[in-house]
Scaffold this motif. Sequence first.
Motif, PDB file in Angstrom:
ATOM      1  N   ASP A 349       0.826  -1.201   0.000  1.00 22.41           N
ATOM      2  CA  ASP A 349       0.000   0.000   0.000  1.00 22.41           C
ATOM      3  C   ASP A 349       0.869   1.265   0.000  1.00 22.41           C
ATOM      4  N   GLY A 350       1.924   1.249   0.807  1.00 17.26           N
ATOM      5  CA  GLY A 350       2.816   2.399   0.866  1.00 17.26           C
ATOM      6  C   GLY A 350       3.466   2.671  -0.478  1.00 17.26           C
ATOM      7  N   LEU A 351       3.884   1.602  -1.158  1.00 15.13           N
ATOM      8  CA  LEU A 351       4.517   1.755  -2.471  1.00 15.13           C
ATOM      9  C   LEU A 351       3.508   2.253  -3.506  1.00 15.13           C
ATOM     10  N   GLU A 352       2.285   1.719  -3.442  1.00 12.15           N
ATOM     11  CA  GLU A 352       1.249   2.159  -4.381  1.00 12.15           C
ATOM     12  C   GLU A 352       0.909   3.635  -4.178  1.00 12.15           C
ATOM     13  N   ASN A 353       0.759   4.049  -2.927  1.00 19.21           N
ATOM     14  CA  ASN A 353       0.470   5.453  -2.641  1.00 19.21           C
ATOM     15  C   ASN A 353       1.591   6.362  -3.134  1.00 19.21           C
ATOM     16  N   LEU A 354       2.822   5.916  -2.929  1.00 21.49           N
ATOM     17  CA  LEU A 354       3.966   6.701  -3.383  1.00 21.49           C
ATOM     18  C   LEU A 354       3.942   6.864  -4.901  1.00 21.49           C
ATOM     19  N   MET A 355       3.741   5.757  -5.615  1.00 24.48           N
ATOM     20  CA  MET A 355       3.770   5.805  -7.072  1.00 24.48           C
ATOM     21  C   MET A 355       2.595   6.584  -7.643  1.00 24.48           C
ATOM     22  N   LYS A 356       1.441   6.498  -6.994  1.00 27.42           N
ATOM     23  CA  LYS A 356       0.274   7.269  -7.444  1.00 27.42           C
ATOM     24  C   LYS A 356       0.533   8.768  -7.348  1.00 27.42           C
ATOM     25  N   ALA A 357       1.380   9.140  -6.380  1.00 25.63           N
ATOM     26  CA  ALA A 357       1.667  10.571  -6.172  1.00 25.63           C
ATOM     27  C   ALA A 357       2.341  11.191  -7.391  1.00 25.63           C
ATOM     28  N   PHE A 358       2.963  10.366  -8.246  1.00 24.77           N
ATOM     29  CA  PHE A 358       3.655  10.895  -9.427  1.00 24.77           C
ATOM     30  C   PHE A 358       2.742  10.997 -10.646  1.00 24.77           C
ATOM     31  N   ASP A 359       1.542  10.431 -10.569  1.00 22.87           N
ATOM     32  CA  ASP A 359       0.680  10.325 -11.754  1.00 22.87           C
ATOM     33  C   ASP A 359       0.282  11.668 -12.354  1.00 22.87           C
ATOM     34  N   GLU A 360       0.155  12.693 -11.503  1.00 25.13           N
ATOM     35  CA  GLU A 360      -0.326  13.986 -12.000  1.00 25.13           C
ATOM     36  C   GLU A 360       0.799  14.884 -12.494  1.00 25.13           C
ATOM     37  N   TYR A 361       2.035  14.408 -12.441  1.00 24.26           N
ATOM     38  CA  TYR A 361       3.161  15.255 -12.823  1.00 24.26           C
ATOM     39  C   TYR A 361       3.522  15.039 -14.292  1.00 24.26           C
ATOM     40  N   ASP A 362       3.941  16.112 -14.921  1.00 25.86           N
ATOM     41  CA  ASP A 362       4.402  16.037 -16.301  1.00 25.86           C
ATOM     42  C   ASP A 362       5.891  15.697 -16.265  1.00 25.86           C
ATOM     43  N   THR A 363       6.173  14.417 -16.238  1.00 24.59           N
ATOM     44  CA  THR A 363       7.561  13.959 -16.103  1.00 24.59           C
ATOM     45  C   THR A 363       7.887  12.953 -17.201  1.00 24.59           C
ATOM     46  N   GLY A 364       9.140  12.544 -17.187  1.00 21.66           N
ATOM     47  CA  GLY A 364       9.556  11.473 -18.079  1.00 21.66           C
ATOM     48  C   GLY A 364       9.213  10.126 -17.438  1.00 21.66           C
ATOM     49  N   ARG A 365      10.134   9.193 -17.533  1.00 21.94           N
ATOM     50  CA  ARG A 365       9.880   7.860 -16.980  1.00 21.94           C
ATOM     51  C   ARG A 365       9.968   7.856 -15.451  1.00 21.94           C
ATOM     52  N   LYS A 366       9.219   6.960 -14.855  1.00 23.22           N
ATOM     53  CA  LYS A 366       9.320   6.703 -13.411  1.00 23.22           C
ATOM     54  C   LYS A 366      10.179   5.448 -13.237  1.00 23.22           C
ATOM     55  N   ILE A 367      11.413   5.660 -12.790  1.00 20.39           N
ATOM     56  CA  ILE A 367      12.361   4.554 -12.586  1.00 20.39           C
ATOM     57  C   ILE A 367      12.359   4.213 -11.103  1.00 20.39           C
ATOM     58  N   LEU A 368      11.826   3.067 -10.778  1.00 20.62           N
ATOM     59  CA  LEU A 368      11.651   2.666  -9.374  1.00 20.62           C
ATOM     60  C   LEU A 368      12.685   1.624  -8.969  1.00 20.62           C
ATOM     61  N   LEU A 369      13.390   1.913  -7.880  1.00 21.88           N
ATOM     62  CA  LEU A 369      14.361   0.976  -7.300  1.00 21.88           C
ATOM     63  C   LEU A 369      13.878   0.595  -5.912  1.00 21.88           C
ATOM     64  N   PHE A 370      13.764  -0.703  -5.633  1.00 27.33           N
ATOM     65  CA  PHE A 370      13.326  -1.126  -4.304  1.00 27.33           C
ATOM     66  C   PHE A 370      13.682  -2.588  -4.060  1.00 27.33           C
ATOM     67  N   GLY A 371      13.545  -2.995  -2.805  1.00 31.80           N
ATOM     68  CA  GLY A 371      13.703  -4.385  -2.402  1.00 31.80           C
ATOM     69  C   GLY A 371      12.770  -4.644  -1.240  1.00 31.80           C
ATOM     70  N   CYS A 372      12.927  -5.756  -0.565  1.00 32.36           N
ATOM     71  CA  CYS A 372      12.116  -6.074   0.618  1.00 32.36           C
ATOM     72  C   CYS A 372      13.033  -6.570   1.733  1.00 32.36           C
ATOM     73  N   GLY A 373      12.665  -6.275   2.955  1.00 30.75           N
ATOM     74  CA  GLY A 373      13.473  -6.677   4.096  1.00 30.75           C
ATOM     75  C   GLY A 373      13.445  -8.177   4.346  1.00 30.75           C
ATOM     76  N   GLY A 374      14.581  -8.705   4.789  1.00 24.31           N
ATOM     77  CA  GLY A 374      14.657 -10.119   5.146  1.00 24.31           C
ATOM     78  C   GLY A 374      14.126 -10.373   6.548  1.00 24.31           C
ATOM     79  N   ASP A 375      13.769 -11.616   6.826  1.00 26.75           N
ATOM     80  CA  ASP A 375      13.251 -12.031   8.140  1.00 26.75           C
ATOM     81  C   ASP A 375      11.978 -11.269   8.502  1.00 26.75           C
ATOM     82  N   ARG A 376      11.223 -10.867   7.508  1.00 25.95           N
ATOM     83  CA  ARG A 376       9.982 -10.141   7.703  1.00 25.95           C
ATOM     84  C   ARG A 376       8.908 -10.767   6.818  1.00 25.95           C
ATOM     85  N   ASP A 377       7.710 -10.213   6.843  1.00 21.23           N
ATOM     86  CA  ASP A 377       6.552 -10.708   6.105  1.00 21.23           C
ATOM     87  C   ASP A 377       6.899 -11.024   4.645  1.00 21.23           C
ATOM     88  N   LYS A 378       6.944 -12.325   4.318  1.00 14.72           N
ATOM     89  CA  LYS A 378       7.286 -12.742   2.957  1.00 14.72           C
ATOM     90  C   LYS A 378       6.120 -12.567   1.996  1.00 14.72           C
TER      91      LYS A 378
END
Length: 484
Positions: A349-378
């Motif tokens: 949900d946090g990632l979706e909200n973040l990415m939605k925040a860029f939808d209204e901007y007149d920008t080029g590509r949205k290049i997203l870099l991310f991973g997930c924490g280990g020993d946590r909710d798989k």
Amino acid sequence: MRLADILKDIEYTIVKGNVDVDIRGICYDSRKSKEGSMFVAIKGFKSDGADYICDAVERGAVAVLVDSEISIDKDITVIKVENTRKSLAKIASNYYGDPSKQLFLIGVTGTNGKTSVTYMIKSILESQNNKVGLIGTIQNMIGDKVYPTERTTPESLDLQRYLRLMVDEGVKYVVMEVSSHSLALNRVDECDFDIAVFTNLTQDHLDFHKTMEDYANAKSKLFKMAKTACVINIDDDYSSLIIENSNAKVVTYGIKDYAYIMAKDIKNGIKGVKYTVQIEDIKSDISLKIPGLFSVYNSLAAIAVAFILGIPLQTVRMALKDVKIKGRFEVLDIDAPYNVVIDYAHTPDGLENLMKAFDEYDTGRKILLFGCGGDRDKGKRPKMGEVAGRYADFVIITSDNPRSEDPMEIISEIEAGIKNTKCPYKIVENRREAIKYALSTAKDNDIVILAGKGHETYQVLKDGVIDFDEREIVKEILDGDEKS
């Protein structure tokens, strides 16, 4: 302080010794035991405090608190209770003189937004010359003094110590992030909350809570504790459950469904968001430097708290307009033809909200870099991969804090989700190299989004913790001054 006084209002059995002994300190980590201290043996997820009793005694402990049968031949006092973790909260409150009763305590809970809401509330309160204490994910604060933090909500002993310090420093209000772990593990049991705030509830921490129902029930405990008011996001699916569990006056806020405090005429931009807040027949224009719909929700929660406290909207408006929070939609100041944004988004949900925040901007590509924490909710890993694929133009899957897990196994679980989309992606396991690649592929007007670590300045690997501040790393790469 006499042990008998520390154990006030606790049911206990004296296994050996007596309670007429002077205690000079309390600890739950045997390494912090000192002459005249009391050691509380807590069962952790990886170890049992009972295994360290002898170490604590050798370091000077004169009393120990246990909730299991033990045999020890040392000349000390042994007290047995039903649950040492639960008893620790009461013991700590007794030892530090019930500090929360001398403070106006505001607790903020939810999957996302806790940090932002607490900082916004702190800014509003300080604008009226109040000395404010803050306890949370990024840092703990007493006025302008900063104290390090190890977890979102400290263990009960550390929490009560901070609250005592705040009282002694003349603090009037304390704003605290209250995690689901802290509610489930009794860390905040003896906190006298005045206002409780609910931001939202989406999937996270299911490695601990197992089900969303358990997760929601843990969060709802806070609203049974609040005395003055409960501030609730009416647009969230779990708002009804939270309202049902509220024992104080309920003040709702929202955007979609009718709420007592609402946002209208929302205008989003890359450098911030503007909207009109309406409380009954009162309206005021609000301007924030943190863009996105999630920022509107976070500020509405803070406005609701201010409303309960009788703070004028004009004061609130001025306090919010310059609020910035490290690692929350943080646009880096760089000399490049593209933008780099750092954000803590680490849930679907946090990632979706973040990415939605860029939808209204007149920008080029949205290049997203991310991973997930280990020993946590798989379970959230493929979901985050799917969200990334839906909203980004190009994704780089990398490491977050892999901890004891194999980074590539975590990445493969994320990849399973992104494969269900048509989004192009690349895997670069080393996060520094991944950032370097992201910057090298960015073109004019693109946005490079570094998600997951936010305010963190470290990375937790299998072999230990390393320094890892993405702000510095981006600067080093752009300056051509990389560390080998």
